[in-house]
Design an enzyme around this catalytic site. Structure first.
Site, PDB file in Angstrom:
ATOM      1  N   THR A 113      35.895  26.928  -0.515  1.00  0.00           N
ATOM      2  CA  THR A 113      36.242  26.051  -1.639  1.00  0.00           C
ATOM      3  C   THR A 113      35.142  25.028  -1.954  1.00  0.00           C
ATOM      4  O   THR A 113      35.348  24.146  -2.784  1.00  0.00           O
ATOM      5  CB  THR A 113      37.546  25.285  -1.342  1.00  0.00           C
ATOM      6  OG1 THR A 113      37.323  24.483  -0.165  1.00  0.00           O
ATOM      7  CG2 THR A 113      38.701  26.224  -1.101  1.00  0.00           C
ATOM      8  N   HIS A 119      38.630  22.763   8.410  1.00  0.00           N
ATOM      9  CA  HIS A 119      39.428  23.631   7.532  1.00  0.00           C
ATOM     10  C   HIS A 119      40.909  23.536   7.920  1.00  0.00           C
ATOM     11  O   HIS A 119      41.738  24.217   7.344  1.00  0.00           O
ATOM     12  CB  HIS A 119      38.988  25.093   7.680  1.00  0.00           C
ATOM     13  CG  HIS A 119      37.751  25.460   6.910  1.00  0.00           C
ATOM     14  ND1 HIS A 119      37.424  24.901   5.700  1.00  0.00           N
ATOM     15  CD2 HIS A 119      36.770  26.386   7.155  1.00  0.00           C
ATOM     16  CE1 HIS A 119      36.295  25.443   5.258  1.00  0.00           C
ATOM     17  NE2 HIS A 119      35.879  26.338   6.118  1.00  0.00           N
ATOM     18  N   ARG A 164      39.293  24.062  -5.158  1.00  0.00           N
ATOM     19  CA  ARG A 164      38.614  24.920  -6.129  1.00  0.00           C
ATOM     20  C   ARG A 164      39.621  25.844  -6.807  1.00  0.00           C
ATOM     21  O   ARG A 164      40.687  26.141  -6.232  1.00  0.00           O
ATOM     22  CB  ARG A 164      37.576  25.747  -5.345  1.00  0.00           C
ATOM     23  CG  ARG A 164      36.689  26.618  -6.173  1.00  0.00           C
ATOM     24  CD  ARG A 164      35.696  27.387  -5.302  1.00  0.00           C
ATOM     25  NE  ARG A 164      34.791  28.161  -6.133  1.00  0.00           N
ATOM     26  CZ  ARG A 164      33.946  29.066  -5.677  1.00  0.00           C
ATOM     27  NH1 ARG A 164      33.864  29.298  -4.367  1.00  0.00           N
ATOM     28  NH2 ARG A 164      33.167  29.734  -6.497  1.00  0.00           N
TER      29      ARG A 164
END
Ligand code: PAP
Length: 269
Positions: free
Chosen positions: A19, A76, A98
């Site tokens: 992303t 993450h 994103r």
């Protein structure tokens, strides 16, 4: 263990896979180290951004042994899996997200390349179905975004939400916002001297992807996984999904995302 690893002054760069993590790491690193290095001496020219800023979940030993002055860590991990000490601390969190369809395409190629499968051997349709079922490395992507989003609504002063596409379309505004949030705003003099512009150029896909370090070598993602540096740089295009999605796929994912985001106040493209 985590209590001694992280400090309240840390800035945590959080993201779902694919992303914009590499980009956010590069920008944050360049912003915070600009007193020490300029665009011609930055370690980013010879080091993968992932090696400049460790991942909390993968590099515990490295962080323990080599805690640098730089207060940057990345993850993450979904918000609900963050160590309690981090949630309880006052550390700032930057979250990059994103366009979900572009994330899916990026993730598909990344996983396919790691598995050394051709497009014919690993058709996109399979990745699409898995993604829609929420099968992913770190939670269904919509849950990943929503968990951070909800936390940011409760503690807005601790969070900066950045959209990959906004960064691409208006880098100076958003890089300035990032710099302010992480405590190193650009002065008027710096802007006049081109420091902001140099950082944007240094961290651009064009610059980073063409560096020798990005084309060769491998990144030790964790004890078991060694990933070629080139895998972190593919196309960096906004809207590449259009080359992969059928109308039915588009309709399905748009419906799913609308359902998940409904009432949250978060609008995803
Ligand atoms: P990671 O989760 O494995 O760390 P991450 O960096 O979040 O990956 O995402 C990789 C995507 O960012 C790739 O997108 P693509 O597959 O659609 O091409 C990669 O090309 C893109 N990317 C890498 N560096 C940059 C950069 N400097 N600017 C913009 N996009 C970038």
């Amino acid at each position: 263990m985590w209590d001694t690893l992280t400090q309240p002054s840390d800035i945590l760069l959080c993201s779902g896979p694919k992303t914009g993590t590499t980009w956010l790491k590069a920008l944050s690193f360049a912003i915070l180290t600009r007193g020490k290095f300029d665009a011609s001496t930055s370690p980013l020219l010879t080091t993968l951004p992932h090696d400049c800023i460790p991942f909390l979940e993968n590099h515990v030993e490295k962080i323990k042994e080599n805690r640098s002055d730089l207060p940057l860590l990345a993850t993450h991990l979904p918000y609900s899996c963050l160590p309690k000490s981090i949630i309880a601390s006052n550390c700032k969190i930057v979250y990059i997200y994103r366009n979900i369809k572009d994330v899916l395409v990026s993730y598909y190629h990344f996983v396919r390349e790691i598995a050394k499968l051709s497009v014919e051997d690993a058709p996109f349709e399979g990745a699409f179905d898995d993604f829609c079922q929420g099968i992913s490395y770190s939670r269904p992507y919509w849950d990943h975004i929503l968990e951070y989003w909800k936390a940011s609504q409760e503690m807005p002063e601790r969070f900066l939400f950045l959209k990959y596409e906004d960064l691409k379309n208006d880098a100076s505004s958003y890089v300035k916002r990032l710099a302010e949030f992480i405590g190193r705003p650009f002065s008027v003099e710096e802007e006049k001297a081109g420091v902001l512009e140099n950082i944007i150029n240094l961290c651009s896909f064009n610059t980073l992807s063409n560096l020798e370090v990005s084309k060769s070598g491998s990144y030790q993602a964790d004890e078991n996984a060694s990933l070629e540096h080139r895998l972190f740089f593919r196309k960096a295009e906004d809207g590449d999904w259009e080359n992969y999605f059928t109308d039915a796929m588009k309709e399905k994912i748009d419906k799913l995302v609308d359902e998940k985001m409904s009432g949250t106040g978060l609008v995803l493209k």
